[in-house]
Each structure stands twice: as structure tokens, then as C-alpha cells.
Design a protein around this motif. Structure first.
Motif, mmCIF file in Angstrom:
data_model
loop_
_atom_site.group_PDB
_atom_site.id
_atom_site.type_symbol
_atom_site.label_atom_id
_atom_site.label_comp_id
_atom_site.label_asym_id
_atom_site.label_seq_id
_atom_site.Cartn_x
_atom_site.Cartn_y
_atom_site.Cartn_z
ATOM 1 N N SER A 1 70.924 -0.461 -16.706
ATOM 2 C CA SER A 1 70.459 0.340 -15.568
ATOM 3 C C SER A 1 69.510 -0.453 -14.684
ATOM 4 O O SER A 1 69.631 -0.452 -13.460
ATOM 5 N N VAL A 2 68.553 -1.114 -15.310
ATOM 6 C CA VAL A 2 67.587 -1.900 -14.547
ATOM 7 C C VAL A 2 68.284 -3.117 -13.939
ATOM 8 O O VAL A 2 67.986 -3.516 -12.813
ATOM 9 N N GLY A 3 69.233 -3.702 -14.664
ATOM 10 C CA GLY A 3 70.019 -4.812 -14.123
ATOM 11 C C GLY A 3 70.798 -4.385 -12.888
ATOM 12 O O GLY A 3 70.947 -5.147 -11.936
ATOM 13 N N LEU A 4 71.277 -3.164 -12.901
ATOM 14 C CA LEU A 4 71.983 -2.624 -11.738
ATOM 15 C C LEU A 4 71.069 -2.626 -10.521
ATOM 16 O O LEU A 4 71.452 -3.047 -9.431
ATOM 17 N N GLY A 5 69.822 -2.207 -10.729
ATOM 18 C CA GLY A 5 68.852 -2.215 -9.628
ATOM 19 C C GLY A 5 68.488 -3.623 -9.207
ATOM 20 O O GLY A 5 68.446 -3.948 -8.020
ATOM 21 N N MET A 6 68.211 -4.492 -10.174
ATOM 22 C CA MET A 6 67.824 -5.868 -9.859
ATOM 23 C C MET A 6 68.988 -6.663 -9.278
ATOM 24 O O MET A 6 68.778 -7.610 -8.520
ATOM 25 N N LEU B 1 71.415 -12.392 -5.661
ATOM 26 C CA LEU B 1 71.321 -13.318 -6.790
ATOM 27 C C LEU B 1 72.590 -14.153 -6.903
ATOM 28 O O LEU B 1 73.690 -13.640 -6.750
ATOM 29 N N ARG B 2 72.396 -15.406 -7.214
ATOM 30 C CA ARG B 2 73.532 -16.276 -7.490
ATOM 31 C C ARG B 2 73.976 -16.060 -8.926
ATOM 32 O O ARG B 2 73.223 -15.575 -9.753
ATOM 33 N N LEU B 3 75.205 -16.458 -9.215
ATOM 34 C CA LEU B 3 75.738 -16.281 -10.566
ATOM 35 C C LEU B 3 74.907 -17.022 -11.609
ATOM 36 O O LEU B 3 74.716 -16.525 -12.724
ATOM 37 N N ARG B 4 74.389 -18.181 -11.259
ATOM 38 C CA ARG B 4 73.558 -18.937 -12.203
ATOM 39 C C ARG B 4 72.285 -18.153 -12.551
ATOM 40 O O ARG B 4 71.855 -18.110 -13.694
ATOM 41 N N LYS B 5 71.679 -17.509 -11.548
ATOM 42 C CA LYS B 5 70.479 -16.709 -11.782
ATOM 43 C C LYS B 5 70.822 -15.489 -12.632
ATOM 44 O O LYS B 5 70.073 -15.110 -13.528
ATOM 45 N N ILE B 6 71.973 -14.862 -12.364
ATOM 46 C CA ILE B 6 72.423 -13.727 -13.169
ATOM 47 C C ILE B 6 72.594 -14.153 -14.626
ATOM 48 O O ILE B 6 72.179 -13.453 -15.545
ATOM 49 N N PHE B 7 73.183 -15.329 -14.834
ATOM 50 C CA PHE B 7 73.351 -15.861 -16.188
ATOM 51 C C PHE B 7 71.991 -16.038 -16.865
ATOM 52 O O PHE B 7 71.789 -15.597 -17.999
ATOM 53 N N ASN B 8 71.041 -16.643 -16.156
ATOM 54 C CA ASN B 8 69.703 -16.882 -16.715
ATOM 55 C C ASN B 8 68.959 -15.576 -17.016
ATOM 56 O O ASN B 8 68.279 -15.475 -18.038
ATOM 57 N N ILE B 9 69.096 -14.609 -16.135
ATOM 58 C CA ILE B 9 68.443 -13.317 -16.363
ATOM 59 C C ILE B 9 69.017 -12.662 -17.617
ATOM 60 O O ILE B 9 68.278 -12.152 -18.464
ATOM 61 N N GLY B 10 70.334 -12.680 -17.762
ATOM 62 C CA GLY B 10 70.972 -12.097 -18.942
ATOM 63 C C GLY B 10 70.511 -12.756 -20.225
ATOM 64 O O GLY B 10 70.224 -12.077 -21.225
ATOM 65 N N ILE B 11 70.422 -14.075 -20.216
ATOM 66 C CA ILE B 11 69.959 -14.812 -21.401
ATOM 67 C C ILE B 11 68.501 -14.455 -21.696
ATOM 68 O O ILE B 11 68.125 -14.230 -22.850
ATOM 69 N N THR B 12 67.676 -14.374 -20.658
ATOM 70 C CA THR B 12 66.260 -14.033 -20.853
ATOM 71 C C THR B 12 66.117 -12.638 -21.448
ATOM 72 O O THR B 12 65.355 -12.438 -22.408
ATOM 73 N N ILE B 13 66.853 -11.677 -20.910
ATOM 74 C CA ILE B 13 66.796 -10.308 -21.447
ATOM 75 C C ILE B 13 67.279 -10.308 -22.894
ATOM 76 O O ILE B 13 66.682 -9.655 -23.757
ATOM 77 N N GLY B 14 68.347 -11.027 -23.171
ATOM 78 C CA GLY B 14 68.859 -11.115 -24.540
ATOM 79 C C GLY B 14 67.831 -11.695 -25.489
ATOM 80 O O GLY B 14 67.649 -11.198 -26.609
ATOM 81 N N LEU C 1 60.564 -12.154 -13.582
ATOM 82 C CA LEU C 1 61.627 -12.064 -14.584
ATOM 83 C C LEU C 1 61.047 -11.716 -15.949
ATOM 84 O O LEU C 1 61.608 -10.910 -16.692
ATOM 85 N N LEU C 2 59.898 -12.293 -16.279
ATOM 86 C CA LEU C 2 59.260 -11.979 -17.558
ATOM 87 C C LEU C 2 58.823 -10.508 -17.606
ATOM 88 O O LEU C 2 58.994 -9.840 -18.635
ATOM 89 N N LEU C 3 58.282 -9.982 -16.488
ATOM 90 C CA LEU C 3 57.930 -8.562 -16.425
ATOM 91 C C LEU C 3 59.167 -7.681 -16.579
ATOM 92 O O LEU C 3 59.145 -6.675 -17.290
ATOM 93 N N PHE C 4 60.233 -8.074 -15.908
ATOM 94 C CA PHE C 4 61.498 -7.360 -15.986
ATOM 95 C C PHE C 4 61.994 -7.341 -17.432
ATOM 96 O O PHE C 4 62.320 -6.287 -17.977
ATOM 97 N N ALA C 5 62.025 -8.505 -18.067
ATOM 98 C CA ALA C 5 62.504 -8.608 -19.446
ATOM 99 C C ALA C 5 61.620 -7.814 -20.400
ATOM 100 O O ALA C 5 62.118 -7.121 -21.293
ATOM 101 N N LEU C 6 60.324 -7.886 -20.200
ATOM 102 C CA LEU C 6 59.399 -7.152 -21.056
ATOM 103 C C LEU C 6 59.585 -5.646 -20.906
ATOM 104 O O LEU C 6 59.624 -4.907 -21.890
ATOM 105 N N SER C 7 59.759 -5.189 -19.674
ATOM 106 C CA SER C 7 59.869 -3.753 -19.433
ATOM 107 C C SER C 7 61.106 -3.150 -20.088
ATOM 108 O O SER C 7 61.065 -2.014 -20.555
#
Length: 185
Positions: free
Chosen positions: A24-29, A34-47, A107-113
Motif C-alpha cells: 500500500s505504501v509502495g503504491l503511494g511512493m 522513480l527509475r526501475l533501479r530505484k524501485i529495485f533498491n527500495i524493494g530490497i531495502t524494505i525486504g 527511504l530509511l523512514l519509509f522502510a522503518l514505517s
């Protein structure tokens, strides 16, 4: 053997439920450009946060009370409200500068939340003695996949609604944060 399969299925269902906030939050963010590389990095960080937070929760579960899990949801709700409010505010302002973006500290705040609830589930699983490796693998993999799905879908929606997409994304984050706070009270 059937007991282990049952536990894995239970953990996957639990991981899916926990990962839905990342979706849900990824949908908003994803409504940021965002480029695909950034999307990849965000997904890995959240994981990784969905691995780290329940792991800490598993170990802390033996020492802390259940009330801390409710407090974690409260903090997560506040973080989402701050992120969402910032996104909406930045679209109302004329400038292009953003206070919080899904890069670096933002990104760290996003991942933490989105992973604080994994911490509280980790507390509970720690009390009940769940298998640590299975928990963190299920939570991490499912959260990563759901984050990618949300970000990619948000990216697609962003191209459909143009300049209002960031405000919509912020509204989604705000609504999700408010929902967490209401559940806290």
C-alpha cells in the motif's frame, strides 16, 4: 513433515498480511518519478527491514511485554503521516524541492514505517518460539515482492494521473498512517 509445511504456510500468510502495508505504501511512493533501479533498491531495502525488524523482535520477545507491539504500530502510523503529509505539502507548494523522498534518510523512514509491525509480530513469535530462519526468510521475501508490486503499480498510475499523482500517493500514506493510529486508540 506436515507440521513444518503447516508452519511455513502460516508464516507465508502472516508475511503476506504484514507485507500488504509495504504494498500500500509502495503504491503511494511509486507515484514519485522513480527509475526501475530505484524501485529495485527500495524493494530490497524494505525486504531487509522486514528481515531485521522481526529478527530483533524475535530476540526481544522473550524480554518485552505485548504493550510494546502496540507502541510500534503507533510510531509507524506517525511516520506514515509525516511522509504522506510531506508528499501532499510538496505538491501544494510551487517549488520542486521535497523534504522527504524515497532516497537516503527518507527511504530509511519509509522502510522503518512499514516494518515496525513486523517487529511487533517478531515479539509475539519470539514468545512462542517460532523458527527464526523461516520467519525472516518468509517476511523478507514476501515484503520485497509486495513492495516491488506496489511501486510498479504506483509508477503506472502516476503516468495516468500526471501531476496529481504525488498528492494521491501522499493521501494514501496519510490514510494508512491514520488507520494505524486509530487502531492504536
Amino acid at each position: 513433515m506436515s507440521e513444518m509445511v503447516s508452519e511455513v504456510i502460516t508464516l507465508i500468510i502472516m508475511a503476506f498480511a504484514l507485507g500488504m502495508d509495504a504494498f500500500s505504501v509502495g503504491l503511494g511512493m511509486g507515484m514519485y518519478k522513480l527509475r526501475l533501479r530505484k524501485i529495485f533498491n527500495i524493494g530490497i531495502t524494505i525486504g531487509l527491514f522486514h528481515v531485521w525488524m522481526p529478527l530483533v523482535g524475535l530476540f526481544a520477545g522473550k524480554f518485552l511485554s505485548e504493550k510494546f507491539g502496540v507502541f510500534a504500530s503507533f510510531i509507524g502510523g506517525l511516520l506514515l503521516i509525516v511522509l504522506g503529509g510531506q508528499m501532499v505539502w510538496s505538491t501544494l507548494k510551487k517549488g520542486d524541492e521535497k523534504v522527504i523522498t524515497p532516497i537516503g534518510f527518507g527511504l530509511l523512514l519509509f522502510a522503518l514505517s512499514v516494518s515496525l509491525d513486523s517487529f511487533s509480530i517478531g515479539l509475539t513469535l519470539g514468545i512462542y518460539g517460532a523458527k527464526t530462519v523461516m520467519v525472516i526468510l518468509c517476511f523478507g521475501i514476501v515484503a520485497t515482492i509486495l513492495t516491488w508490486a506496489g511501486l510498479l503499480l504506483g509508477r503506472k498510475v502516476q503516468s495516468w494521473i500526471g501531476t496529481y499523482s504525488e498528492a494521491l500517493g501522499g493521501a494514501i500514506l496519510l490514510a494508512f498512517g491514520i488507520k494505524l493510529l486509530i487502531a492504536f486508540w
